[in-house]
Scaffold this motif. Sequence first.
Motif, PDB file in Angstrom:
ATOM      1  N   MET A  25      35.598  40.469  34.623  1.00 48.89           N
ATOM      2  CA  MET A  25      36.944  39.928  35.357  1.00 48.89           C
ATOM      3  C   MET A  25      37.772  41.313  34.985  1.00 48.89           C
ATOM      4  N   ILE A  26      38.751  41.464  36.169  1.00 51.55           N
ATOM      5  CA  ILE A  26      39.522  42.423  36.410  1.00 51.55           C
ATOM      6  C   ILE A  26      40.921  42.126  35.818  1.00 51.55           C
ATOM      7  N   LYS A  27      41.600  42.953  34.821  1.00 50.42           N
ATOM      8  CA  LYS A  27      42.841  42.813  34.392  1.00 50.42           C
ATOM      9  C   LYS A  27      43.820  43.939  34.786  1.00 50.42           C
ATOM     10  N   ILE A  28      44.769  43.619  35.568  1.00 51.61           N
ATOM     11  CA  ILE A  28      45.833  44.551  36.148  1.00 51.61           C
ATOM     12  C   ILE A  28      47.208  44.405  35.464  1.00 51.61           C
ATOM     13  N   VAL A  29      47.757  45.446  35.229  1.00 58.62           N
ATOM     14  CA  VAL A  29      49.222  45.721  34.597  1.00 58.62           C
ATOM     15  C   VAL A  29      50.027  46.580  35.551  1.00 58.62           C
ATOM     16  N   THR A  30      49.606  47.600  36.198  1.00 63.63           N
ATOM     17  CA  THR A  30      50.429  48.405  36.662  1.00 63.63           C
ATOM     18  C   THR A  30      50.362  48.338  38.420  1.00 63.63           C
ATOM     19  N   PRO A  31      51.517  48.422  39.104  1.00 67.56           N
ATOM     20  CA  PRO A  31      51.353  48.202  40.552  1.00 67.56           C
ATOM     21  C   PRO A  31      50.238  49.022  41.071  1.00 67.56           C
ATOM     22  N   ARG A  32      50.187  50.376  40.429  1.00 71.85           N
ATOM     23  CA  ARG A  32      49.090  51.237  41.219  1.00 71.85           C
ATOM     24  C   ARG A  32      47.738  50.577  41.176  1.00 71.85           C
ATOM     25  N   THR A  33      47.426  50.035  40.214  1.00 74.56           N
ATOM     26  CA  THR A  33      46.035  49.268  40.080  1.00 74.56           C
ATOM     27  C   THR A  33      46.080  47.950  40.838  1.00 74.56           C
ATOM     28  N   VAL A  34      47.101  47.339  41.128  1.00 71.38           N
ATOM     29  CA  VAL A  34      46.974  46.168  41.666  1.00 71.38           C
ATOM     30  C   VAL A  34      46.283  46.235  42.921  1.00 71.38           C
ATOM     31  N   LEU A  35      46.695  47.225  43.990  1.00 63.37           N
ATOM     32  CA  LEU A  35      45.742  47.292  45.141  1.00 63.37           C
ATOM     33  C   LEU A  35      44.275  47.369  44.865  1.00 63.37           C
ATOM     34  N   VAL A  36      44.046  48.078  43.862  1.00 68.68           N
ATOM     35  CA  VAL A  36      42.470  48.000  43.880  1.00 68.68           C
ATOM     36  C   VAL A  36      41.690  46.595  43.759  1.00 68.68           C
ATOM     37  N   ALA A  37      42.452  45.686  42.787  1.00 70.04           N
ATOM     38  CA  ALA A  37      42.163  44.575  42.687  1.00 70.04           C
ATOM     39  C   ALA A  37      42.090  43.593  43.645  1.00 70.04           C
ATOM     40  N   VAL A  38      43.193  43.748  44.313  1.00 67.00           N
ATOM     41  CA  VAL A  38      43.526  43.020  45.443  1.00 67.00           C
ATOM     42  C   VAL A  38      42.691  43.330  46.420  1.00 67.00           C
ATOM     43  N   GLY A  39      42.266  44.437  46.914  1.00 71.94           N
ATOM     44  CA  GLY A  39      41.188  45.053  47.699  1.00 71.94           C
ATOM     45  C   GLY A  39      39.875  44.543  47.260  1.00 71.94           C
ATOM     46  N   ILE A  40      39.582  44.608  46.095  1.00 73.04           N
ATOM     47  CA  ILE A  40      38.289  43.695  45.607  1.00 73.04           C
ATOM     48  C   ILE A  40      38.134  42.352  46.022  1.00 73.04           C
ATOM     49  N   LEU A  41      39.317  41.773  45.799  1.00 73.72           N
ATOM     50  CA  LEU A  41      39.680  40.374  45.758  1.00 73.72           C
ATOM     51  C   LEU A  41      39.359  40.014  47.182  1.00 73.72           C
ATOM     52  N   PHE A  42      39.982  40.780  48.214  1.00 73.70           N
ATOM     53  CA  PHE A  42      40.036  40.470  49.630  1.00 73.70           C
ATOM     54  C   PHE A  42      38.445  40.689  50.122  1.00 73.70           C
ATOM     55  N   ILE A  43      37.898  41.868  49.795  1.00 73.20           N
ATOM     56  CA  ILE A  43      36.736  41.965  50.335  1.00 73.20           C
ATOM     57  C   ILE A  43      35.589  40.776  49.921  1.00 73.20           C
ATOM     58  N   THR A  44      35.748  40.171  48.625  1.00 73.91           N
ATOM     59  CA  THR A  44      34.751  39.109  47.951  1.00 73.91           C
ATOM     60  C   THR A  44      35.110  38.260  48.808  1.00 73.91           C
ATOM     61  N   LEU A  45      36.626  37.632  49.138  1.00 74.44           N
ATOM     62  CA  LEU A  45      37.014  36.437  49.814  1.00 74.44           C
ATOM     63  C   LEU A  45      36.324  36.751  51.522  1.00 74.44           C
ATOM     64  N   ARG A  52      49.462  38.007  33.157  1.00 77.15           N
ATOM     65  CA  ARG A  52      50.087  37.231  33.837  1.00 77.15           C
ATOM     66  C   ARG A  52      50.392  37.959  35.321  1.00 77.15           C
ATOM     67  N   ILE A  53      49.791  37.682  36.566  1.00 74.14           N
ATOM     68  CA  ILE A  53      50.127  38.593  37.644  1.00 74.14           C
ATOM     69  C   ILE A  53      50.963  37.542  38.679  1.00 74.14           C
ATOM     70  N   MET A  54      52.023  37.846  39.158  1.00 74.11           N
ATOM     71  CA  MET A  54      52.748  37.103  40.021  1.00 74.11           C
ATOM     72  C   MET A  54      53.061  37.615  41.278  1.00 74.11           C
ATOM     73  N   SER A  55      53.559  36.832  42.206  1.00 80.09           N
ATOM     74  CA  SER A  55      53.931  37.404  43.646  1.00 80.09           C
ATOM     75  C   SER A  55      53.124  38.519  44.175  1.00 80.09           C
ATOM     76  N   GLN A  56      51.775  38.131  44.473  1.00 82.42           N
ATOM     77  CA  GLN A  56      51.024  39.162  45.099  1.00 82.42           C
ATOM     78  C   GLN A  56      50.845  38.881  46.680  1.00 82.42           C
ATOM     79  N   THR A  57      51.711  37.894  47.363  1.00 79.27           N
ATOM     80  CA  THR A  57      51.775  37.746  48.625  1.00 79.27           C
ATOM     81  C   THR A  57      51.835  38.983  49.424  1.00 79.27           C
TER      82      THR A  57
END
Length: 168
Positions: free
Chosen positions: A1-21, A95-100
């Motif tokens: 499971m990926i845990k993110i706190v900094t904005p710079r790493t959010v895009l990495v996780a979002v990209g992985i999530l999007f590819i998985t989806l 807790r990650i919020m507002s990733q729209t």
Amino acid sequence: MIKIVTPRTVLVAVGILFITLLGQSQTIQIGTKNNNVDYERLARIDGLVNEYISKNWLTGAVSIVIKDNQVVQYKGYGYSDVATKKPMKNDAIFRIMSQTKAITSVGAMILYEQGKFLLDQPISDFIPEFKKPVVLDKFNDADTTYTTIPAKSEITFRQLLTHTSGLD
């Protein structure tokens, strides 16, 4: 499971999530060295995050970098609890919020990579209601009436992605 706190790493996780989806899931390898990675350059992340922590801009963070389906960095920095000096573990839960905006931007960049639009292309080519935009000219505080004038240019995808379009 990926845990993110900094904005710079959010895009990495979002990209992985999007590819998985999209159904293009991948197997990520852990614990192997990647010969295509400049580990000295990768260490710059350590310096940046530690600087943010020393300046009290962050109390703690977790970073993850994946290259060629290999985890090449996965670290905790600083503290998960400053009062008790409890170190941040790389498997901390955040807790990650507002990733729209981030998810929409990743989706838009995938479409851009596929050549579906150009960054400086007007969005009115796709949403005709945005043709001939107007901007505020005068505003009356007394009764909240206002006048508008034509904008100097149409809104582009680049402006939307960089939040410089003038839209609220």
